[in-house]
Motif scaffolding. Structure first.
Motif, PDB file in Angstrom:
ATOM      1  N   ARG A  29       0.813  -1.214   0.000  1.00  0.00           N
ATOM      2  CA  ARG A  29       0.000   0.000   0.000  1.00  0.00           C
ATOM      3  C   ARG A  29       0.846   1.264   0.000  1.00  0.00           C
ATOM      4  O   ARG A  29       0.359   2.363  -0.208  1.00  0.00           O
ATOM      5  N   GLY A  30       2.133   1.104   0.238  1.00  0.00           N
ATOM      6  CA  GLY A  30       3.039   2.244   0.241  1.00  0.00           C
ATOM      7  C   GLY A  30       4.470   1.774   0.411  1.00  0.00           C
ATOM      8  O   GLY A  30       4.740   0.594   0.583  1.00  0.00           O
ATOM      9  N   GLY A  31       5.392   2.731   0.363  1.00  0.00           N
ATOM     10  CA  GLY A  31       6.797   2.397   0.500  1.00  0.00           C
ATOM     11  C   GLY A  31       7.465   2.163  -0.843  1.00  0.00           C
ATOM     12  O   GLY A  31       6.811   2.174  -1.899  1.00  0.00           O
ATOM     13  N   HIS A  62       7.431 -11.917   1.562  1.00  0.00           N
ATOM     14  CA  HIS A  62       7.620 -10.525   1.996  1.00  0.00           C
ATOM     15  C   HIS A  62       6.421  -9.637   1.667  1.00  0.00           C
ATOM     16  O   HIS A  62       6.352  -8.502   2.147  1.00  0.00           O
ATOM     17  N   ILE A  63       5.515 -10.110   0.848  1.00  0.00           N
ATOM     18  CA  ILE A  63       4.381  -9.277   0.421  1.00  0.00           C
ATOM     19  C   ILE A  63       3.409  -9.093   1.586  1.00  0.00           C
ATOM     20  O   ILE A  63       2.896 -10.065   2.144  1.00  0.00           O
ATOM     21  N   LYS A  64       3.139  -7.855   1.920  1.00  0.00           N
ATOM     22  CA  LYS A  64       2.252  -7.554   3.048  1.00  0.00           C
ATOM     23  C   LYS A  64       0.813  -7.305   2.602  1.00  0.00           C
ATOM     24  O   LYS A  64      -0.120  -7.492   3.374  1.00  0.00           O
ATOM     25  N   SER A  65       0.651  -6.856   1.372  1.00  0.00           N
ATOM     26  CA  SER A  65      -0.720  -6.608   0.897  1.00  0.00           C
ATOM     27  C   SER A  65      -0.766  -6.573  -0.622  1.00  0.00           C
ATOM     28  O   SER A  65       0.218  -6.224  -1.285  1.00  0.00           O
ATOM     29  N   ILE A  66      -1.923  -6.960  -1.150  1.00  0.00           N
ATOM     30  CA  ILE A  66      -2.219  -6.854  -2.583  1.00  0.00           C
ATOM     31  C   ILE A  66      -3.633  -6.303  -2.709  1.00  0.00           C
ATOM     32  O   ILE A  66      -4.576  -6.879  -2.155  1.00  0.00           O
ATOM     33  N   GLY A 110      13.549  -0.359  -3.777  1.00  0.00           N
ATOM     34  CA  GLY A 110      13.989   0.787  -2.996  1.00  0.00           C
ATOM     35  C   GLY A 110      14.389   0.325  -1.611  1.00  0.00           C
ATOM     36  O   GLY A 110      14.380  -0.871  -1.307  1.00  0.00           O
ATOM     37  N   GLY A 111      14.768   1.270  -0.760  1.00  0.00           N
ATOM     38  CA  GLY A 111      15.159   0.902   0.588  1.00  0.00           C
ATOM     39  C   GLY A 111      16.651   0.686   0.711  1.00  0.00           C
ATOM     40  O   GLY A 111      17.406   0.786  -0.272  1.00  0.00           O
ATOM     41  N   PRO A 112      17.131   0.361   1.907  1.00  0.00           N
ATOM     42  CA  PRO A 112      18.572   0.262   2.149  1.00  0.00           C
ATOM     43  C   PRO A 112      19.278  -0.841   1.373  1.00  0.00           C
ATOM     44  O   PRO A 112      20.465  -0.730   1.100  1.00  0.00           O
ATOM     45  N   GLU A 113      18.580  -1.905   1.010  1.00  0.00           N
ATOM     46  CA  GLU A 113      19.221  -3.015   0.303  1.00  0.00           C
ATOM     47  C   GLU A 113      19.021  -2.962  -1.204  1.00  0.00           C
ATOM     48  O   GLU A 113      19.378  -3.904  -1.912  1.00  0.00           O
TER      49      GLU A 113
END
Length: 316
Positions: A29-31, A62-66, A110-113
């Protein structure tokens, strides 16, 4: 609706949306990992999302939402539904990564990795990625959220892939065995963020490793490490920049050397002329003092002699 068959530690993946295949959905939903596109494939532990920038393969755990936009999907034309998207298909996420070997990939959106590089090799639980700034980075596949092949690299992709492919790397059957081969060396754990560490790696007991940096000692376990690489972060980029600066300074030095050489020759001529002029002035001064000629008259004689010297230089 089937559920993904995963037995990863502390993982609670959502049910895979087989019924949404072919529909437009939004992953997260974001990020930075949030992307909208067409769900083109659903497998046991990953999904494939077709976007305007390419196909993104998400690891299901790792998927939190769809989410789905039912109004948009109901308004889609038949032409849109029949559009073909070229993508890779495999039984699992590791298989997808094997299909992307020797290709320029984007690890995470995206993100640190998040990192772009050439995927050199894929083992059972880790991947080897050649990057421009950190050199060879070894990624724990368990922690990779998504992978894709960027499509906006048409002009420079050839040279970039060639340069990245030249980097050598070490190999081991499993990620934790890779750590043993890196002991007593300076390593970087994780790319960025609060869990990023650097130091000398020393093997400990019970599968743990010790990271020593100055007066700080950390105990780490490979299972929780997202990525690892030799050397400090960004060392390869700094090394390349230093080489470019040295090459540029060398060119500038050669040019400056040529200019200085011309200046030196000009200075020698001036020094010769000045030397002759100074000797002439001393002789005139001695003559004025010897003959007790007034200073005004002496200055006049000096000017006449200097004008004569100037004419002589022009003649010769």
């Amino acid at each position: 609706m089937e559920k993904s068959n995963l037995n990863k530690e502390n993982s609670a993946p959502i049910s895979l949306p087989y019924s949404l295949k072919g529909k437009n959905v939004t992953i997260y939903r974001g990020g930075p990992e949030s992307k909208t596109g067409r769900l083109i494939d659903v497998q046991s532990d990953y999904i494939a999302l077709g976007t305007e920038n390419g196909v993104i393969y998400y690891q299901a755990e790792h998927i939190k939402s769809i989410s789905e936009d039912p109004i948009f999907n109901s308004m889609q034309s038949n032409l849109m539904q029949k559009e073909k998207i070229v993508y890779y298909q495999s039984k699992n996420f590791v298989g997808i990564m094997n299909n992307l070997k020797s290709k320029l990939v984007q690890i995470n959106q995206g993100g640190p990795e998040s990192k772009k590089g050439l995927l050199l090799d894929v083992k059972s639980d880790y991947a080897v990625v050649s990057t421009n700034d950190d050199g060879i980075v070894y990624y724990n596949i368990h922690h990779i959220k998504s992978i894709m092949t960027p499509q906006n690299n048409n002009s420079q992709i050839g040279d970039e892939v060639t340069n990245l492919a030249r980097q050598e790397y070490i190999g081991a059957p499993e990620f934790n065995q890779l750590f043993r081969q890196m002991t007593h060396g300076w390593v970087s754990i994780n790319r960025h963020g609060p869990e990023a560490l650097e130091g000398i790696l020393v093997e400990n007991t019970d599968g743990y490793f010790t990271l020593i940096n100055n007066k700080e000692i950390y105990r780490i376990h490979p299972l929780h490490v997202r990525s690892i690489s030799f050397g400090p972060k960004g060392f390869l980029k700094k090394l390349n920049n230093k080489e470019d600066d040295n090459a540029e300074n060398s060119d500038d030095s050669q040019m400056e050397k040529g200019k200085n050489s011309n200046k030196t020759n000009a200075n020698k001529e001036v020094e010769v002329d000045n030397s002759g002029e100074e000797n002439q002035q001393l002789q005139i001064k001695d003559l004025v003092e010897t003959l007790n000629i007034p200073s005004v008259a002496g200055l006049f004689i000096q000017q006449v002699v200097l004008k004569g010297m100037a004419k002589a230089l022009k003649i010769f």
